[in-house]
Design an enzyme around this catalytic site. Structure first.
Site, mmCIF file in Angstrom:
data_model
loop_
_atom_site.group_PDB
_atom_site.id
_atom_site.type_symbol
_atom_site.label_atom_id
_atom_site.label_comp_id
_atom_site.label_asym_id
_atom_site.label_seq_id
_atom_site.Cartn_x
_atom_site.Cartn_y
_atom_site.Cartn_z
ATOM 1 N N ASN A 152 -6.701 -40.003 83.317
ATOM 2 C CA ASN A 152 -6.608 -39.661 84.726
ATOM 3 C C ASN A 152 -7.890 -39.231 85.345
ATOM 4 O O ASN A 152 -9.026 -39.336 84.606
ATOM 5 C CB ASN A 152 -5.709 -38.250 84.677
ATOM 6 C CG ASN A 152 -4.320 -38.427 83.897
ATOM 7 O OD1 ASN A 152 -3.619 -38.350 84.818
ATOM 8 N ND2 ASN A 152 -4.313 -38.429 82.738
ATOM 9 N N CYS A 198 -1.035 -43.716 79.755
ATOM 10 C CA CYS A 198 0.095 -44.007 79.450
ATOM 11 C C CYS A 198 0.519 -45.053 78.332
ATOM 12 O O CYS A 198 0.083 -46.125 78.230
ATOM 13 C CB CYS A 198 1.276 -44.579 80.523
ATOM 14 S SG CYS A 198 2.854 -45.207 80.280
ATOM 15 N N HIS A 205 -4.999 -42.046 88.151
ATOM 16 C CA HIS A 205 -5.630 -42.765 87.134
ATOM 17 C C HIS A 205 -6.860 -43.419 87.537
ATOM 18 O O HIS A 205 -7.045 -43.748 88.715
ATOM 19 C CB HIS A 205 -4.861 -43.503 86.010
ATOM 20 C CG HIS A 205 -3.870 -42.498 85.303
ATOM 21 N ND1 HIS A 205 -3.824 -42.522 83.909
ATOM 22 C CD2 HIS A 205 -2.851 -41.696 85.588
ATOM 23 C CE1 HIS A 205 -2.814 -41.772 83.588
ATOM 24 N NE2 HIS A 205 -2.446 -41.290 84.716
ATOM 25 N N HIS A 254 -0.634 -38.160 91.368
ATOM 26 C CA HIS A 254 -1.098 -38.226 89.865
ATOM 27 C C HIS A 254 -1.800 -39.455 89.859
ATOM 28 O O HIS A 254 -1.354 -40.509 89.776
ATOM 29 C CB HIS A 254 0.237 -38.283 89.159
ATOM 30 C CG HIS A 254 0.011 -38.331 87.713
ATOM 31 N ND1 HIS A 254 -0.050 -37.292 86.889
ATOM 32 C CD2 HIS A 254 -0.402 -39.399 86.702
ATOM 33 C CE1 HIS A 254 -0.357 -37.371 85.482
ATOM 34 N NE2 HIS A 254 -0.586 -38.787 85.456
ATOM 35 N N ARG A 271 -0.486 -32.631 78.417
ATOM 36 C CA ARG A 271 0.626 -33.584 78.295
ATOM 37 C C ARG A 271 0.085 -35.175 78.296
ATOM 38 O O ARG A 271 -0.033 -35.696 77.412
ATOM 39 C CB ARG A 271 1.673 -33.308 79.245
ATOM 40 C CG ARG A 271 2.884 -33.979 78.953
ATOM 41 C CD ARG A 271 2.980 -35.755 79.338
ATOM 42 N NE ARG A 271 2.644 -35.990 80.838
ATOM 43 C CZ ARG A 271 2.774 -36.927 81.382
ATOM 44 N NH1 ARG A 271 2.700 -38.097 80.669
ATOM 45 N NH2 ARG A 271 2.403 -36.953 82.651
ATOM 46 N N ASP A 272 -0.484 -35.255 79.434
ATOM 47 C CA ASP A 272 -0.883 -36.671 79.651
ATOM 48 C C ASP A 272 -2.055 -37.093 78.943
ATOM 49 O O ASP A 272 -2.168 -38.000 78.343
ATOM 50 C CB ASP A 272 -1.060 -36.913 81.097
ATOM 51 C CG ASP A 272 -1.020 -38.468 81.419
ATOM 52 O OD1 ASP A 272 -0.977 -39.454 80.609
ATOM 53 O OD2 ASP A 272 -1.010 -38.686 82.670
#
Length: 319
Positions: free
Chosen positions: A255, A246, A215, A213, A21-22
């Protein structure tokens, strides 16, 4: 003489892989659906037990994830992994549930500036709109977790006050949410801030499960992970090969790499259930497939256990 104080850390940690996803959402070049599915299946062989597989956003918002349904339906046989998906609204939640997702993650920003950029509404408006999603999930027996993007620092508003985060968590609590992900979306957090914020949040919301989460935009993701561990946090997100970022946060980068996090935890004696060598092989494969990595130290230097042959025929250099 000062005494050394042993660092008290959890014995186990759960790592959720978020590259599908990310990681993928930040890629400008289209990743074929069959390649996404192949990578997910390779990741499943590493011992990863949790994965954020996609986001059910409008295809115009993130074209890279327009194949969300097909990806989810193609991995239903992987019953050893708990899959979740990010959803922005009721329509996205319904799509996710219809595709076979059994856990939804809500999308929310900590600041109005980021929320307007990311969701086109203010934070309070966005959070008030979660009730229909939660009701739909309850109807279908699907779990729901909360999230807070730019929880530690916003690229538009700077450092986020604890009071704002506490207010958002309190609203989540009244909605029946029992798990909240705190996202350092643009890597603005520091270990002292992470330790103090988590300490106060845990004291105020003892029944809430917090996850991190992180980064690595400014190189502090691992330090922040250790600070979270010191507060007893055992749930972390990471992305294979350090992919991610993002699209709605200026300067956002990848990440923390899953292989780096697993390696660091293993070196500290924290069990994740993930095979590091297999994971590194997958990271190499993903880097080759995508065409780059997001700053993985394991891909650069390898694990500490990877020793090299001693130099031969060395001549003593006289000083």
């Amino acid at each position: 003489m000062s005494r050394l104080v042993e660092m008290a850390l959890p014995q186990k940690a759960t790592i959720c892989e978020v590259a599908p996803r990310d990681g993928f959402q930040a890629e400008p070049a289209w990743i074929p659906t069959e390649e996404k599915i192949r990578i997910v299946r390779e990741l499943a062989k590493t011992g990863i037990q949790s994965m954020e597989i996609t986001s059910f956003v409008h295809p115009r918002a993130i074209p890279q994830l327009k194949d969300a349904e097909e990806v989810v339906r193609s991995i239903q046989d992987l019953t050893n992994i708990k899959f979740r998906a990010l959803v922005p609204n009721v329509k996205g939640a319904q799509r996710a549930i219809d595709a076979g997702i059994t856990k939804l993650k809500l999308m929310l920003s900590a600041t109005d500036s980021h929320s307007l950029s990311n969701a086109n509404c203010l934070v309070e408006e966005a959070q008030n709109g979660f009730s229909p999603i939660i009701e739909l999930a309850e109807k279908h027996g699907v779990k729901v977790g909360g999230s807070i993007s730019v929880a530690f620092g916003c690229p538009y508003e700077g450092k986020v006050p604890l009071e704002r985060i506490a207010t958002i968590v309190d609203r989540y609590t009244t909605m029946g949410i029992e798990e909240v992900s705190l996202a350092d979306t643009t890597g603005m957090a520091n270990p002292k801030q992470v330790f103090e914020m988590l300490g106060q949040l845990k004291a105020s919301f003892p029944q809430m499960t917090f996850s991190m989460h992180l980064h690595n935009t400014r190189g502090m993701a691992l330090s922040n992970a250790v600070a979270a561990l010191q507060q007893g946090i055992t749930h972390f997100d990471s992305s294979i090969a350090g992919l991610g970022g993002c699209p709605y946060a200026p300067g956002a980068s990848g990440n923390i790499a899953t292989e780096d996090l697993v390696h660091a935890f293993a070196e500290m004696g924290i069990e994740t259930g993930i095979n590091l060598n297999t994971l590194i092989d997958v990271a190499k494969d993903v880097k080759q497939s995508i065409g780059h990595d997001g700053g993985s130290y394991m891909l650069q230097a390898g694990p500490c256990s990877q020793l090299h042959a001693k130099p031969k025929n060395q001549e003593k250099i006289e000083q």
